[in-house]
Design a protein around this motif. Structure first.
Motif, PDB file in Angstrom:
ATOM      1  N   TYR A 198       6.806 -11.079 -14.851  1.00  0.00           N
ATOM      2  CA  TYR A 198       6.317 -10.125 -13.856  1.00  0.00           C
ATOM      3  C   TYR A 198       7.448  -9.211 -13.392  1.00  0.00           C
ATOM      4  N   GLY A 221       1.132  -6.656 -13.287  1.00  0.00           N
ATOM      5  CA  GLY A 221       0.061  -7.568 -13.643  1.00  0.00           C
ATOM      6  C   GLY A 221       0.486  -8.731 -14.521  1.00  0.00           C
ATOM      7  N   GLN A 270       8.477  -6.548 -10.234  1.00  0.00           N
ATOM      8  CA  GLN A 270       8.170  -6.425  -8.805  1.00  0.00           C
ATOM      9  C   GLN A 270       9.066  -5.341  -8.220  1.00  0.00           C
ATOM     10  N   ASN A 323      12.693  -5.948  -9.758  1.00  0.00           N
ATOM     11  CA  ASN A 323      13.088  -7.309 -10.094  1.00  0.00           C
ATOM     12  C   ASN A 323      12.152  -7.848 -11.171  1.00  0.00           C
ATOM     13  N   PHE A 378       3.708  -6.426  -7.232  1.00  0.00           N
ATOM     14  CA  PHE A 378       4.032  -6.980  -8.537  1.00  0.00           C
ATOM     15  C   PHE A 378       3.228  -6.291  -9.634  1.00  0.00           C
ATOM     16  N   SER A 429      10.893  -3.739  -4.919  1.00  0.00           N
ATOM     17  CA  SER A 429      11.344  -4.074  -3.569  1.00  0.00           C
ATOM     18  C   SER A 429      11.787  -2.809  -2.826  1.00  0.00           C
ATOM     19  N   GLY A 481      -2.373 -12.721 -11.007  1.00  0.00           N
ATOM     20  CA  GLY A 481      -0.981 -12.384 -10.788  1.00  0.00           C
ATOM     21  C   GLY A 481      -0.517 -12.711  -9.382  1.00  0.00           C
ATOM     22  N   LEU A 482       0.676 -12.245  -9.074  1.00  0.00           N
ATOM     23  CA  LEU A 482       1.319 -12.541  -7.799  1.00  0.00           C
ATOM     24  C   LEU A 482       1.002 -11.467  -6.767  1.00  0.00           C
ATOM     25  N   GLU A 483       0.833 -11.905  -5.534  1.00  0.00           N
ATOM     26  CA  GLU A 483       0.538 -10.984  -4.433  1.00  0.00           C
ATOM     27  C   GLU A 483       1.391 -11.362  -3.231  1.00  0.00           C
ATOM     28  N   TRP A 484       2.165 -10.419  -2.749  1.00  0.00           N
ATOM     29  CA  TRP A 484       2.923 -10.632  -1.515  1.00  0.00           C
ATOM     30  C   TRP A 484       1.960 -10.724  -0.338  1.00  0.00           C
ATOM     31  N   THR A 490       6.830  -2.005   0.678  1.00  0.00           N
ATOM     32  CA  THR A 490       5.994  -3.211   0.711  1.00  0.00           C
ATOM     33  C   THR A 490       5.911  -3.780  -0.708  1.00  0.00           C
ATOM     34  N   PRO A 491       6.388  -5.017  -0.888  1.00  0.00           N
ATOM     35  CA  PRO A 491       6.519  -5.510  -2.274  1.00  0.00           C
ATOM     36  C   PRO A 491       5.200  -5.609  -3.020  1.00  0.00           C
ATOM     37  N   TYR A 496      17.525  -8.734 -10.988  1.00  0.00           N
ATOM     38  CA  TYR A 496      17.280  -8.023  -9.737  1.00  0.00           C
ATOM     39  C   TYR A 496      18.000  -6.679  -9.760  1.00  0.00           C
ATOM     40  N   LEU A 538      16.843 -12.853  -1.574  1.00  0.00           N
ATOM     41  CA  LEU A 538      18.144 -12.993  -2.220  1.00  0.00           C
ATOM     42  C   LEU A 538      19.277 -12.655  -1.269  1.00  0.00           C
ATOM     43  N   THR A 576      13.474  -7.796  -0.182  1.00  0.00           N
ATOM     44  CA  THR A 576      12.299  -8.520  -0.696  1.00  0.00           C
ATOM     45  C   THR A 576      12.480  -8.793  -2.177  1.00  0.00           C
ATOM     46  N   THR A 577      13.658  -9.253  -2.531  1.00  0.00           N
ATOM     47  CA  THR A 577      13.938  -9.831  -3.841  1.00  0.00           C
ATOM     48  C   THR A 577      13.969 -11.331  -3.617  1.00  0.00           C
ATOM     49  N   PHE A 578      13.114 -12.053  -4.343  1.00  0.00           N
ATOM     50  CA  PHE A 578      12.863 -13.455  -4.023  1.00  0.00           C
ATOM     51  C   PHE A 578      13.600 -14.381  -4.998  1.00  0.00           C
TER      52      PHE A 578
END
Lengths: 120, 105
Positions: free
Chosen positions: B87, B99, B89, B34, B97, B91, A44-47, B94-95, B49, A100, A105-107
């Protein structure tokens, strides 16, 4: 055209260093926080890190704190990530991302991604 | 850090089906959620969002809801091009996500 164009990445040995760059175009770069997000293979995604749009505040995930340094040059519309003391677990696709709105921290805009492989 | 727990991890549905994906935060995060769609080999794309606001250019069959700790992404009528991983997430801090949920047609 609004876009983020990434460069850098590649294969590096454990303990080595690598620098990623991200060139922004089509928007007022200095008005937005910019971040790095990574994705390990099949995961998955990780900041990873954020550099504020206003001022010079930087933020890091605990997993990279003290090893990675984010920087930006608003005159060149460029974001960079200096990665030192690389570990196998840093292997991932790294994405440059734009917020955004302002400092959120909305990307909403993602670069094409660049692969970093840490292996001997 | 706030943990985001998504369910299911995968699902299979047919074209035209209504699909719902849920995301639960480990603490209250108001509406700071989001949703992203990621297709294989591509960068994620922002869909929703602030829990329910549709990003520009995203089809209206996508919608979001929820507040506090429980959130939902709904695809009202699944299309072939919606095959992807989704996904959530947060906000709020600290962001972090979720799984991911792999949607297969």
């Amino acid at each position: 055209e609004v876009q983020l164009l990434q460069s850098g990445g590649g294969l590096v040995q454990p303990g080595g260093s690598l620098r990623l760059s991200c060139a922004a175009s089509g928007f007022t770069f200095s008005s937005y926080a910019m971040s790095w997000v990574r994705q390990a293979p099949g995961k998955g995604l990780e900041w990873v890190s954020t550099f504020s749009g206003s001022g010079s505040s930087t933020y890091y995930a605990d997993s990279v704190k003290g090893r990675f340094t984010v920087s930006r040059d608003n005159s060149k519309n460029t974001l960079c990530l200096q990665m030192n003391s690389l570990r196998a677990e840093d292997t991932a696709v790294y994405y440059c991302v734009k917020s955004l709105v302002g400092e959120t921290t909305t990307f909403d805009l993602w670069g094409q991604g660049t692969m970093v492989t840490v292996s001997s | 850090d706030i943990q985001m727990t998504q369910s299911p991890s995968s699902l299979s549905a047919s074209v035209g089906d209504r699909v719902t994906i849920t995301c639960r935060a480990s603490q209250g995060i108001s509406q700071y959620v989001n949703w992203y769609q990621q297709k294989p080999g591509k960068a994620p794309k922002l869909l929703i969002y602030a829990a329910f606001s549709l990003q520009t250019g995203v089809p209206s069959r996508f919608s979001g809801s929820g507040s506090g700790t429980d959130f939902t992404l709904t695809i009202s009528s699944l299309q072939p091009e919606d095959s992807a991983t989704y996904y959530c997430q947060q906000s709020y801090s600290t962001p972090t996500f979720g799984g991911g949920t792999k949607v297969e047609i």
